[in-house]
Design an enzyme around this catalytic site. Structure first.
Site, short mmCIF file in Angstrom:
data_model
loop_
_atom_site.label_atom_id
_atom_site.label_comp_id
_atom_site.label_asym_id
_atom_site.label_seq_id
_atom_site.Cartn_x
_atom_site.Cartn_y
_atom_site.Cartn_z
N HIS A 11 1.84 139.24 11.54
CA HIS A 11 0.71 139.80 12.34
C HIS A 11 -0.42 139.82 11.23
O HIS A 11 -0.17 140.44 10.12
CB HIS A 11 1.04 141.16 12.87
CG HIS A 11 -0.12 142.05 13.38
ND1 HIS A 11 -0.49 141.54 14.79
CD2 HIS A 11 -0.66 143.37 13.38
CE1 HIS A 11 -1.17 142.42 15.42
NE2 HIS A 11 -1.40 143.22 14.53
N GLY A 184 6.43 153.96 13.52
CA GLY A 184 5.43 153.23 14.11
C GLY A 184 5.87 152.60 15.66
O GLY A 184 5.13 152.52 16.28
N GLY A 308 1.11 150.35 8.84
CA GLY A 308 0.19 150.51 9.88
C GLY A 308 0.06 151.79 10.52
O GLY A 308 -1.15 152.27 10.82
N ASP A 336 -0.27 144.93 7.66
CA ASP A 336 0.34 143.65 7.19
C ASP A 336 -0.81 142.97 6.32
O ASP A 336 -0.21 142.37 5.34
CB ASP A 336 0.83 142.82 8.25
CG ASP A 336 2.29 143.36 8.62
OD1 ASP A 336 2.56 144.63 8.33
OD2 ASP A 336 3.02 142.62 9.55
N ARG A 423 -11.83 147.63 9.42
CA ARG A 423 -12.90 148.50 9.57
C ARG A 423 -14.30 147.55 8.91
O ARG A 423 -14.28 147.01 7.90
CB ARG A 423 -12.91 149.53 8.83
CG ARG A 423 -11.61 150.39 9.40
CD ARG A 423 -11.47 151.01 10.54
NE ARG A 423 -10.49 151.86 10.58
CZ ARG A 423 -9.60 152.03 11.88
NH1 ARG A 423 -9.86 151.18 12.94
NH2 ARG A 423 -8.49 152.55 11.80
#
Length: 609
Positions: A11, A184, A308, A336, A423
């Site tokens: 990922h 998670g 995460g 990740d 972000r």
């Protein structure tokens, strides 16, 4: 000493290059391939990192992968053996991929790295455990000389939650919770249950939560998770299917809550909002207990977060407000992708025993670690794309941008080095006036092409953050939620609170309604002159013109696409949505002056991502 860190094959593939303990470059592969969450070998990201460092691969001391594939394979086999004969279908689907590719990832990595330099010594390819990579990505770039480190994610090799202690160049993981008990994966199970995509829709659950009430919190705590006072926990696996099946939850899970799994095409109801609020409340409680327990065990006043789950800025805000730790620092690429940085830093400081320097600030440099483009290069790339623009001085460019924002126009803002992590922080951003009641609706539906309930974040001058929000600390990476100051808000009537959808988003519930969520909270980014001077200047000029030191800041992309990387990406995105103005370097592009044959249609492309 130069070390390349690599994250790949699961990922958000990424690469990072560290030189003498300093992060020189870091970038996700998706930004080059334009494939969101690209998990392939990050060849483009590696090429960029080498170019930025002015190095060839065979000149590096090490290349370090962010986890250990054989340990993951061991966990996979042991899990299937434990639950056999259940899960044979899942096992049958997983094995060919592992036997063909994943089990031989060391050979694959060597082969790919050899494409960069045939003389690369494959003995310099190392592997770092997943949670150590996460912990290193959080502690080593932090401004702290010593800190407790909490890592929470779905699963690495075996660990799903881990505690570490860092001091100087030393970092040691001393406690772990192992798969299948995972905070998670618990949150991802509810992501799946509410109809969103696992590994990319968790932030939608977080954004949906304030619309509901935590009616099912006790039900979750009584049935799904056995939570201890120190935050340690175990899940009741009879409600879940992720160990052996092809889904996250099973029929018993749905029966517990009385509703089936939501199909993505079905409308969200009050039930789904209450479910989101409930799992968010449970997550908050678990993370708070973990943090308090870690503070007691370590006696440290500083906390670093990664994994995460550390992207859940609501829980992060609760930890900060709780006060068990005086100071908190969160890795901006906590998922990740950030493991690439952590793997490189772990090799630098732990394996090679290199000294660590903090210098009073963090080592992520505002997370501006990606590609940048010179003004002549920007102009040439835009011309080649067919763009029509004017070139202004920097002062004129800022003045024109501020005027457009004050006129409530939506502006694409492309400046300097691209951000690393999920972000946009003022380099690849879409900006708007937070005072406009319709700005949130317009950006969601006409620019981002996404669900109307999704909140936007405020970027605020660091020196003014406490004037507008219930926060007086740094939040440079948009990873803390705090309330909008009460004297900036107005009460909502019961009728208003009962509404949902676009109408509710138009309510001027504060002086800055476009960044005020329905619970009067905001996901805050503090803007600092030393890490992003141009964005700081823009906000300062906007404040001088309007009295407001805040702007709406959201990532420069549309739904289903990664954040833009190049001037060409920015122009294509600009021509595919209803942005009014595009600012790339000192170039100003107005929508109504562009060649309309270059328009793209994103409006119907509602990708489930």
């Amino acid at each position: 000493m130069r070390v390349l860190g690599i994250s790949a094959f699961y990922h958000d593939s990424a690469a990072a290059l560290v030189e003498d303990g300093r992060i020189v470059a870091a970038v996700q592969e998706e930004r080059f391939t334009r494939k969101k969450h690209d998990s392939s070998f990050p060849k483009n990201a590696i090429a960029y990192c080498l170019e930025e460092a002015g190095a060839e691969l065979d000149e590096l001391d090490y290349a370090v992968f962010y986890d250990k594939p054989f340990l993951k394979f061991e966990r996979l086999l042991e899990t299937y053996l434990t639950f056999a004969p259940r899960g044979f279908r899942s096992f049958r689907m997983a094995m060919p991929l592992w036997l063909k590719e994943k089990l031989f990832q060391k050979s694959l990595l060597k082969s790919e790295l050899k494409k960069f330099a045939q003389t690369f010594d494959v003995n310099r390819l190392l592997f770092c455990e997943h949670h150590l990579s996460h912990a290193a990505s959080a502690f080593y770039p932090s401004p702290f000389e010593d800190a407790a480190v909490l890592t929470m994610d779905g699963v690495g090799e075996w660990a799903t939650t881990s505690a570490a202690m860092g001091a100087g160049k030393n970092l040691e993981v001393f406690q772990e919770i192992h798969f299948p008990h995972s905070l998670g994966l618990l949150y991802s199970a509810f992501t799946y249950y509410t109809g969103f995509k696992v590994n990319s829709g968790e932030y939608k659950v977080m954004g949906l939560a304030p619309y509901g009430a935590p009616k099912y919190k006790k039900l979750i705590l009584d049935n799904l998770i056995d939570l201890k006072p120190d935050g340690s926990f175990r899940l009741d696996l009879s409600y879940f299917d992720y160990c052996t099946g092809l889904t996250m939850t099973n029929e018993r899970f749905s029966a517990l809550f009385g509703e089936p799994v939501r199909s993505p095409e079905n409308l969200l109801t009050n039930f789904h909002m209450d479910i989101a609020a409930s799992i968010q409340a449970v997550l908050d409680e678990v993370v708070l207990r973990l943090a308090r327990g870690l503070a007691t065990k370590t006696g440290s006043k500083n906390l670093c977060l990664a994994g995460g789950v550390a992207l859940n800025c609501v829980a992060n805000g609760k930890v900060l407000l709780d006060g068990a730790f005086e100071n908190i620092w969160i890795q901006p690429a906590a998922g990740d992708a950030g493991g690439a940085i952590g793997a490189a830093l772990a090799a630098t400081h732990i394996l090679k025993d290199q000294p660590r320097k903090t210098n009073g600030g963090d080592g992520m440099f505002g997370s501006f670690l990606g590609p940048s483009f010179s003004q002549p290069e920007i102009e040439q790339r835009l011309l080649t794309s067919g763009a029509r623009f004017v070139v202004l001085s920097e002062d004129e460019m800022i003045a024109r941008t501020v005027a457009a924002l004050a006129d409530q126009q939506a502006v694409g803002w492309f400046q300097g080095r691209m951000e690393f992590g999920p972000r946009a922080l003022g380099a690849r951003s879409i900006l708007g006036d937070p005072r406009a009641p319709t700005m949130q609706r317009n950006l969601n539906l006409k620019v981002k092409y996404r669900e109307s309930f999704r909140p936007f974040a405020p970027s605020v001058l660091r020196e003014n953050v406490s004037d507008w929000f219930e926060l007086d600390s740094d939040s440079p990476y948009m990873l803390l939620v705090a309330g909008v100051r009460k004297d900036r808000c107005r009460s909502m009537t019961p009728d208003e609170l009962g509404l949902f959808g676009i109408d509710k988003l138009n309510i001027a519930r504060s002086e800055i309604p476009a960044v005020t969520h329905v619970d009067y909270s905001a996901r805050i980014q503090t803007v600092h002159a030393n890490t992003n001077p141009l964005f700081h200047r823009l906000l300062t000029r906007f404040k001088e013109k309007t009295g407001c030191p805040v702007l709406v800041n959201t990532s420069f992309n549309v739904r289903g696409e990664p954040i833009v990387c190049t001037p060409e990406d920015a122009f294509r995105c600009f021509m595919g949505n209803e942005l009014d103005l595009l600012v790339v370097g000192n170039c100003i592009l107005k929508k109504d002056t562009q060649d309309q044959t270059l328009k793209r249609d994103y409006s119907s492309a509602f990708d489930p991502d």
